[in-house]
Design an enzyme around this catalytic site. Structure first.
Site, PDB file in Angstrom:
ATOM      1  N   ASP A  65      10.196  27.418  82.419  1.00  0.00           N
ATOM      2  CA  ASP A  65       9.360  26.804  83.451  1.00  0.00           C
ATOM      3  C   ASP A  65       9.869  27.138  84.864  1.00  0.00           C
ATOM      4  O   ASP A  65      11.074  27.069  85.126  1.00  0.00           O
ATOM      5  CB  ASP A  65       9.376  25.280  83.226  1.00  0.00           C
ATOM      6  CG  ASP A  65       8.144  24.609  83.778  1.00  0.00           C
ATOM      7  OD1 ASP A  65       7.085  25.256  83.828  1.00  0.00           O
ATOM      8  OD2 ASP A  65       8.231  23.418  84.150  1.00  0.00           O
ATOM      9  N   HIS A  66       8.948  27.451  85.743  1.00  0.00           N
ATOM     10  CA  HIS A  66       9.245  27.631  87.185  1.00  0.00           C
ATOM     11  C   HIS A  66      10.469  28.473  87.483  1.00  0.00           C
ATOM     12  O   HIS A  66      11.360  28.052  88.239  1.00  0.00           O
ATOM     13  CB  HIS A  66       9.429  26.257  87.859  1.00  0.00           C
ATOM     14  CG  HIS A  66       8.149  25.519  88.044  1.00  0.00           C
ATOM     15  ND1 HIS A  66       7.234  25.847  89.019  1.00  0.00           N
ATOM     16  CD2 HIS A  66       7.622  24.486  87.356  1.00  0.00           C
ATOM     17  CE1 HIS A  66       6.194  25.029  88.922  1.00  0.00           C
ATOM     18  NE2 HIS A  66       6.394  24.196  87.920  1.00  0.00           N
ATOM     19  N   HIS A 115      -0.034  21.332  86.411  1.00  0.00           N
ATOM     20  CA  HIS A 115       1.340  20.877  86.643  1.00  0.00           C
ATOM     21  C   HIS A 115       1.319  19.422  87.102  1.00  0.00           C
ATOM     22  O   HIS A 115       0.288  18.897  87.509  1.00  0.00           O
ATOM     23  CB  HIS A 115       2.002  21.771  87.703  1.00  0.00           C
ATOM     24  CG  HIS A 115       2.463  23.076  87.134  1.00  0.00           C
ATOM     25  ND1 HIS A 115       3.770  23.353  86.880  1.00  0.00           N
ATOM     26  CD2 HIS A 115       1.765  24.163  86.717  1.00  0.00           C
ATOM     27  CE1 HIS A 115       3.877  24.555  86.352  1.00  0.00           C
ATOM     28  NE2 HIS A 115       2.662  25.076  86.234  1.00  0.00           N
ATOM     29  N   GLY A 116       2.499  18.781  87.032  1.00  0.00           N
ATOM     30  CA  GLY A 116       2.610  17.415  87.562  1.00  0.00           C
ATOM     31  C   GLY A 116       1.908  16.380  86.707  1.00  0.00           C
ATOM     32  O   GLY A 116       1.213  15.492  87.223  1.00  0.00           O
ATOM     33  N   VAL A 173       4.539  18.099  81.453  1.00  0.00           N
ATOM     34  CA  VAL A 173       5.089  16.748  81.609  1.00  0.00           C
ATOM     35  C   VAL A 173       6.617  16.839  81.602  1.00  0.00           C
ATOM     36  O   VAL A 173       7.210  17.266  80.611  1.00  0.00           O
ATOM     37  CB  VAL A 173       4.632  15.825  80.454  1.00  0.00           C
ATOM     38  CG1 VAL A 173       5.125  14.398  80.685  1.00  0.00           C
ATOM     39  CG2 VAL A 173       3.122  15.852  80.285  1.00  0.00           C
ATOM     40  N   THR A 175       8.944  14.657  84.325  1.00  0.00           N
ATOM     41  CA  THR A 175       9.570  13.435  84.847  1.00  0.00           C
ATOM     42  C   THR A 175       9.468  12.280  83.852  1.00  0.00           C
ATOM     43  O   THR A 175      10.435  11.531  83.654  1.00  0.00           O
ATOM     44  CB  THR A 175       8.893  13.059  86.192  1.00  0.00           C
ATOM     45  OG1 THR A 175       9.007  14.177  87.064  1.00  0.00           O
ATOM     46  CG2 THR A 175       9.537  11.842  86.830  1.00  0.00           C
TER      47      THR A 175
HETATM   48  P1  13P Z   1       6.100  16.160  86.260  1.00  0.00           P
HETATM   49  O1  13P Z   1       7.594  16.148  86.401  1.00  0.00           O
HETATM   50  O2  13P Z   1       5.422  15.518  87.422  1.00  0.00           O
HETATM   51  O3  13P Z   1       5.655  15.616  84.946  1.00  0.00           O
HETATM   52  O4  13P Z   1       5.634  17.693  86.334  1.00  0.00           O
HETATM   53  C1  13P Z   1       6.053  18.556  85.326  1.00  0.00           C
HETATM   54  C2  13P Z   1       5.704  19.966  85.625  1.00  0.00           C
HETATM   55  O5  13P Z   1       4.685  20.266  86.186  1.00  0.00           O
HETATM   56  C3  13P Z   1       6.654  20.977  85.139  1.00  0.00           C
HETATM   57  O6  13P Z   1       6.259  22.269  85.430  1.00  0.00           O
END
Ligand code: 13P
Length: 291
Positions: free
Chosen positions: A82-83, A215-216, A238, A240
């Site tokens: 990821d990222h 995302h997020g 997901v 956080t």
């Molecule tokens: P959150 O941490 O807001 O769940 O986002 C996760 C995310 O987009 C990871 O790439």
């Protein structure tokens, strides 16, 4: 069937009108928990690691654990990086056996984002069955080493999205549409649905079949998830929420059992909490029974 990349799984999800949960994990217990939950619900699954846990645990170790658990599971499971902002590390993880790679060059200018994303896509595709995710615009918040303050947030433009997907050759596309990493400041964050609809239409008109990534995920209300699903969101990230599940469960367990020194019981409590979180997402994304 168990070791898969993300592309086929997500094309199927887009066609079927459901989405697949992509859960960021940082250790073995979390990986086991997300797999157990998905197996129990017969749901396809994407496991993700950010760059920091990947380096801390070791990409080869993570891949070996993933392969062992996924090969024994009767559902398709993808391991996604990821990222990652470093082209070289993207290639290292593709070579090590991650089955989907996200190159995040979204903070670069448009041309440089295309150049880096294309380089990773070409490399990953040349390695075999590895798919690649690219991002256009910037998602606010902090995800591992990527930090974007709200004022710097840029949403993706539909025409640029078509050019980006065409020129990079990516398999999955993450357009910035107003969702953010971390905990939202409001219970009903503003997401640009019209933008996502316009992006989807522009891609379809150009004949590009590319699953869309949201995302997020943490903190998005039910009605927003539902709308994003209707608009073609196929992969929901997901992170956080899983971190909170792990830390809160550990804290609660230790507070209630402070005199006990049995790590296995803490792991068990963490597993229960993570599985509950994953089950909630399987319900929201409608992917039960789709494995
Ligand atoms: P959150 O941490 O807001 O769940 O986002 C996760 C995310 O987009 C990871 O790439």
């Amino acid at each position: 069937m168990s070791i898969v990349n993300a592309k086929e799984m997500l094309l199927k999800a887009t066609d079927g009108g459901y989405a697949v949960g992509a859960f960021n994990i940082t250790n073995l217990i979390q990986m086991e928990a997300v797999i157990e939950a998905a197996v129990e619900r017969s749901a396809p699954l994407i496991i993700q690691t950010s760059v920091t846990p990947s380096k801390f645990l070791g990409r080869e170790v993570l891949v070996a654990i993933y392969r062992t658990l996924a090969e024994a599971a009767p559902i398709p499971i993808c391991l996604h990086l990821d990222h990652c902002t470093d082209v070289g590390y993207c290639k290292d993880c593709a070579a090590a056996g991650y089955t989907n790679i996200m190159i995040d060059a979204s903070k670069q200018g448009f041309e440089e984002n295309i150049r880096q994303t294309r380089e990773v896509a070409d490399y990953a595709h040349g390695q075999g069955d590895i798919s690649v995710e690219g991002e256009l615009g910037t998602v606010a918040g902090v995800e591992d080493q990527v930090k974007v303050v709200e004022d710097e947030t840029q949403l993706a433009d539909p025409a640029a999205a078509v050019e980006f997907v065409e020129r990079t050759g990516i398999d999955l596309f993450a357009p910035a549409i107003g969702t953010a990493h971390g905990v939202y400041k409001t219970s009903d964050p503003k997401v640009d649905f019209d933008r996502l609809a316009a992006i989807r239409k522009a891609l379809e008109t150009a004949g590009l079949q590319v699953p869309l990534v949201v995302h997020g995920g943490t903190g998005l209300p039910e009605h927003t998830v539902k709308k994003l699903l209707e608009l073609g969101g196929a992969k929901f990230n997901v992170s956080t929420e899983l971190k909170h599940s792990l830390i809160d469960a550990t804290f609660d367990y230790l507070q209630a059992n402070r005199g006990e020194y049995n790590p296995g019981k803490i792991d068990k409590a963490v597993k229960v909490a993570i599985k509950k979180t994953v089950n909630g997402w399987i319900d929201r994304l409608g992917c039960q029974g789709e494995a």
